[in-house]
Design a protein around this motif. Structure first.
Motif, PDB file in Angstrom:
ATOM      1  N   GLU A 260       0.799  -1.236   0.051  1.00 12.81           N
ATOM      2  CA  GLU A 260      -0.062  -0.117  -0.117  1.00 12.81           C
ATOM      3  C   GLU A 260       0.971   1.305   0.006  1.00 12.81           C
ATOM      4  OE1 GLU A 260      -3.391   1.914   2.751  1.00 12.81           O
ATOM      5  OE2 GLU A 260      -3.341  -0.194   2.727  1.00 12.81           O
ATOM      6  N   ILE A 261       0.839   1.869  -0.983  1.00 19.77           N
ATOM      7  CA  ILE A 261       1.752   3.263  -1.241  1.00 19.77           C
ATOM      8  C   ILE A 261       1.028   4.291  -1.051  1.00 19.77           C
ATOM      9  CG2 ILE A 261       3.044   4.473  -3.043  1.00 19.77           C
ATOM     10  CD1 ILE A 261       3.084   1.637  -4.630  1.00 19.77           C
ATOM     11  N   PRO A 262       1.560   5.139   0.078  1.00 17.91           N
ATOM     12  CA  PRO A 262       0.750   6.277   0.238  1.00 17.91           C
ATOM     13  C   PRO A 262       0.597   7.450  -0.732  1.00 17.91           C
ATOM     14  CG  PRO A 262       2.728   6.063   1.583  1.00 17.91           C
ATOM     15  CD  PRO A 262       2.881   5.202   0.839  1.00 17.91           C
ATOM     16  N   TYR A 263      -0.575   8.079  -0.853  1.00 17.62           N
ATOM     17  CA  TYR A 263      -0.888   9.058  -1.786  1.00 17.62           C
ATOM     18  C   TYR A 263       0.293   9.863  -2.184  1.00 17.62           C
ATOM     19  CZ  TYR A 263      -3.427  12.691  -4.356  1.00 17.62           C
ATOM     20  OH  TYR A 263      -3.805  13.750  -5.290  1.00 17.62           O
ATOM     21  N   ALA A 264       0.463  10.541  -3.271  1.00 20.96           N
ATOM     22  CA  ALA A 264       1.462  11.113  -3.734  1.00 20.96           C
ATOM     23  C   ALA A 264       2.859  10.786  -3.167  1.00 20.96           C
ATOM     24  CB  ALA A 264       1.034  12.676  -3.234  1.00 20.96           C
ATOM     25  N   PHE A 265       3.094   9.797  -3.014  1.00 26.70           N
ATOM     26  CA  PHE A 265       4.566   9.323  -2.561  1.00 26.70           C
ATOM     27  C   PHE A 265       5.476   9.189  -3.887  1.00 26.70           C
ATOM     28  CE2 PHE A 265       8.015   6.065  -2.321  1.00 26.70           C
ATOM     29  CZ  PHE A 265       8.513   6.282  -1.139  1.00 26.70           C
ATOM     30  N   ALA A 266       6.336  10.165  -3.964  1.00 25.87           N
ATOM     31  CA  ALA A 266       7.211  10.207  -5.199  1.00 25.87           C
ATOM     32  C   ALA A 266       7.908   8.895  -5.440  1.00 25.87           C
ATOM     33  CB  ALA A 266       8.302  11.477  -5.054  1.00 25.87           C
ATOM     34  N   LEU A 267       7.763   8.511  -6.681  1.00 24.70           N
ATOM     35  CA  LEU A 267       8.355   7.323  -7.113  1.00 24.70           C
ATOM     36  C   LEU A 267       9.684   7.519  -8.006  1.00 24.70           C
ATOM     37  CD1 LEU A 267       5.098   5.827  -8.426  1.00 24.70           C
ATOM     38  CD2 LEU A 267       6.097   5.447  -6.272  1.00 24.70           C
ATOM     39  N   CYS A 268      10.265   6.448  -8.203  1.00 27.57           N
ATOM     40  CA  CYS A 268      11.621   6.786  -9.161  1.00 27.57           C
ATOM     41  C   CYS A 268      11.681   5.384  -9.984  1.00 27.57           C
ATOM     42  CB  CYS A 268      12.919   6.620  -8.344  1.00 27.57           C
ATOM     43  SG  CYS A 268      14.426   6.842  -9.217  1.00 27.57           S
ATOM     44  N   GLY A 269      11.642   5.821 -11.327  1.00 30.16           N
ATOM     45  CA  GLY A 269      11.637   4.750 -12.295  1.00 30.16           C
ATOM     46  C   GLY A 269      13.180   4.621 -12.788  1.00 30.16           C
ATOM     47  N   ASP A 270      14.138   5.118 -12.325  1.00 33.20           N
ATOM     48  CA  ASP A 270      15.517   4.857 -12.786  1.00 33.20           C
ATOM     49  C   ASP A 270      15.945   3.317 -12.293  1.00 33.20           C
ATOM     50  OD1 ASP A 270      18.190   4.902 -13.362  1.00 33.20           O
ATOM     51  OD2 ASP A 270      18.399   6.796 -12.328  1.00 33.20           O
TER      52      ASP A 270
ATOM     53  N   HIS B 286      11.783   2.941  -5.962  1.00 31.86           N
ATOM     54  CA  HIS B 286      11.767   2.152  -7.063  1.00 31.86           C
ATOM     55  C   HIS B 286      10.869   1.089  -7.027  1.00 31.86           C
ATOM     56  CE1 HIS B 286      13.447   1.085 -10.957  1.00 31.86           C
ATOM     57  NE2 HIS B 286      13.759  -0.295 -10.500  1.00 31.86           N
ATOM     58  N   ILE B 287      10.948   0.225  -6.066  1.00 31.59           N
ATOM     59  CA  ILE B 287      10.057  -0.812  -5.759  1.00 31.59           C
ATOM     60  C   ILE B 287       8.761  -0.422  -6.087  1.00 31.59           C
ATOM     61  CG2 ILE B 287       9.332  -2.666  -4.195  1.00 31.59           C
ATOM     62  CD1 ILE B 287      12.377  -2.602  -3.151  1.00 31.59           C
ATOM     63  N   ALA B 288       8.277   0.753  -5.268  1.00 28.77           N
ATOM     64  CA  ALA B 288       6.860   1.234  -5.329  1.00 28.77           C
ATOM     65  C   ALA B 288       6.674   1.414  -6.832  1.00 28.77           C
ATOM     66  CB  ALA B 288       6.675   2.493  -4.665  1.00 28.77           C
ATOM     67  N   TYR B 289       7.525   2.197  -7.592  1.00 23.72           N
ATOM     68  CA  TYR B 289       7.211   2.319  -9.044  1.00 23.72           C
ATOM     69  C   TYR B 289       7.173   1.245  -9.748  1.00 23.72           C
ATOM     70  CZ  TYR B 289       8.657   3.194 -13.805  1.00 23.72           C
ATOM     71  OH  TYR B 289       8.752   3.181 -15.405  1.00 23.72           O
ATOM     72  N   LEU B 290       7.883  -0.018  -9.648  1.00 25.01           N
ATOM     73  CA  LEU B 290       7.585  -1.333 -10.246  1.00 25.01           C
ATOM     74  C   LEU B 290       6.110  -1.655 -10.014  1.00 25.01           C
ATOM     75  CD1 LEU B 290      10.913  -2.924  -9.807  1.00 25.01           C
ATOM     76  CD2 LEU B 290      10.308  -1.751 -11.801  1.00 25.01           C
ATOM     77  N   GLN B 291       5.527  -1.589  -9.149  1.00 28.68           N
ATOM     78  CA  GLN B 291       4.108  -1.890  -8.762  1.00 28.68           C
ATOM     79  C   GLN B 291       3.149  -0.892  -9.431  1.00 28.68           C
ATOM     80  OE1 GLN B 291       3.017  -2.932  -4.625  1.00 28.68           O
ATOM     81  NE2 GLN B 291       1.138  -1.504  -5.105  1.00 28.68           N
ATOM     82  N   GLN B 292       3.231   0.126  -9.100  1.00 34.37           N
ATOM     83  CA  GLN B 292       2.580   1.409  -9.908  1.00 34.37           C
ATOM     84  C   GLN B 292       2.589   1.390 -11.493  1.00 34.37           C
ATOM     85  OE1 GLN B 292       0.570   1.625  -7.203  1.00 34.37           O
ATOM     86  NE2 GLN B 292       0.424   3.929  -7.520  1.00 34.37           N
ATOM     87  N   VAL B 293       3.830   1.029 -11.990  1.00 28.67           N
ATOM     88  CA  VAL B 293       3.643   1.417 -13.344  1.00 28.67           C
ATOM     89  C   VAL B 293       2.787   0.369 -14.130  1.00 28.67           C
ATOM     90  CG1 VAL B 293       5.615  -0.472 -13.940  1.00 28.67           C
ATOM     91  CG2 VAL B 293       5.548   1.676 -15.317  1.00 28.67           C
TER      92      VAL B 293
ATOM     93  N   THR C  62      -0.281  -0.465 -13.313  1.00 35.87           N
ATOM     94  CA  THR C  62      -1.628  -0.178 -12.918  1.00 35.87           C
ATOM     95  C   THR C  62      -1.948   1.318 -12.889  1.00 35.87           C
ATOM     96  OG1 THR C  62      -1.531  -0.372 -10.573  1.00 35.87           O
ATOM     97  CG2 THR C  62      -2.073  -2.323 -11.962  1.00 35.87           C
ATOM     98  N   ALA C  63      -1.248   2.189 -12.420  1.00 37.61           N
ATOM     99  CA  ALA C  63      -1.538   3.723 -12.312  1.00 37.61           C
ATOM    100  C   ALA C  63      -1.530   4.282 -13.612  1.00 37.61           C
ATOM    101  CB  ALA C  63      -0.489   4.137 -11.330  1.00 37.61           C
ATOM    102  N   LYS C  64      -2.752   5.079 -13.683  1.00 37.19           N
ATOM    103  CA  LYS C  64      -2.994   5.888 -14.927  1.00 37.19           C
ATOM    104  C   LYS C  64      -1.890   7.240 -14.693  1.00 37.19           C
ATOM    105  CE  LYS C  64      -6.828   4.188 -16.166  1.00 37.19           C
ATOM    106  NZ  LYS C  64      -8.561   4.023 -16.244  1.00 37.19           N
ATOM    107  N   VAL C  65      -1.879   7.781 -13.371  1.00 34.77           N
ATOM    108  CA  VAL C  65      -0.960   8.992 -13.214  1.00 34.77           C
ATOM    109  C   VAL C  65      -0.111   8.717 -11.992  1.00 34.77           C
ATOM    110  CG1 VAL C  65      -0.960  11.484 -12.254  1.00 34.77           C
ATOM    111  CG2 VAL C  65      -2.911  10.343 -13.743  1.00 34.77           C
ATOM    112  N   MET C  66       1.027   9.016 -12.082  1.00 32.67           N
ATOM    113  CA  MET C  66       2.068   8.609 -10.745  1.00 32.67           C
ATOM    114  C   MET C  66       2.845   9.980 -10.543  1.00 32.67           C
ATOM    115  SD  MET C  66       3.739   5.035 -11.940  1.00 32.67           S
ATOM    116  CE  MET C  66       4.239   5.405 -13.648  1.00 32.67           C
ATOM    117  N   THR C  67       3.196  10.275  -9.385  1.00 35.52           N
ATOM    118  CA  THR C  67       4.210  11.509  -8.853  1.00 35.52           C
ATOM    119  C   THR C  67       5.499  10.737  -9.034  1.00 35.52           C
ATOM    120  OG1 THR C  67       2.541  12.058  -7.283  1.00 35.52           O
ATOM    121  CG2 THR C  67       4.732  12.968  -6.913  1.00 35.52           C
TER     122      THR C  67
END
Length: 143
Positions: free
Chosen positions: A7-17, A29-36, A38-43
């Motif tokens: 469960e990733i907090p709202y507006a938590f900044a992700l890193c896709g590097d 980065h781990i949160a990014y891999l999960q969000q990428v 399903t999420a339509k919009v990411m911080t």
């Protein structure tokens, strides 16, 4: 962590590097891999400001941290005068309602707050190890 959804907090900044040497242990980065998936919009963290090693200012260690809940049992181990001083020092620091939310276990206590509470107990003369009511492992999203 594997395939378990976090469960990733709202507006938590992700890193896709993916080229960063620390990507495998970075919570961003781990949160990014999960969000990428399903999420339509990411911080996102701006990659221009990221270092690709352990000096990165945005690095968040993905190792779970021990959080505590409540310290209702400690009152029984203190003398009334000690508890009175303990209570008022912490109310002065946190405020009245936030103190009681912490004491009653309604608010998670990050490691820094645990140490502060234990230190106040030592200041009022408590010599035994301060124990909280319960402990749980959580990701350290912001503390």
């Amino acid at each position: 962590m594997g395939n378990k959804k976090i469960e990733i907090p709202y507006a938590f900044a992700l890193c896709g590097d993916t080229e960063c040497a620390c990507a495998g242990t970075c919570l961003r980065h781990i949160a990014y891999l999960q969000q990428v998936e399903t999420a339509k919009v990411m911080t996102m963290v701006n990659p221009r400001f990221c270092a690709k090693d352990n000096t990165c200012a945005f690095y968040r260690d993905a190792t779970p941290v021990v959080y505590a809940r409540g310290f209702t049992q400690m009152q029984k181990r203190m003398l009334p005068e000690q508890y009175d001083k303990f209570l008022w020092k912490l109310i002065a620091h946190f405020g009245r309602n936030p103190y009681f939310e912490r004491r009653n276990g309604k608010r998670l206590l990050p490691p820094g707050e645990q140490e502060l509470i234990a230190e106040v107990a030592r200041q009022v003369g408590m010599t035994e190890e301060f124990k909280f009511d319960t402990y749980e492992y959580r990701y350290n999203w912001k503390d």
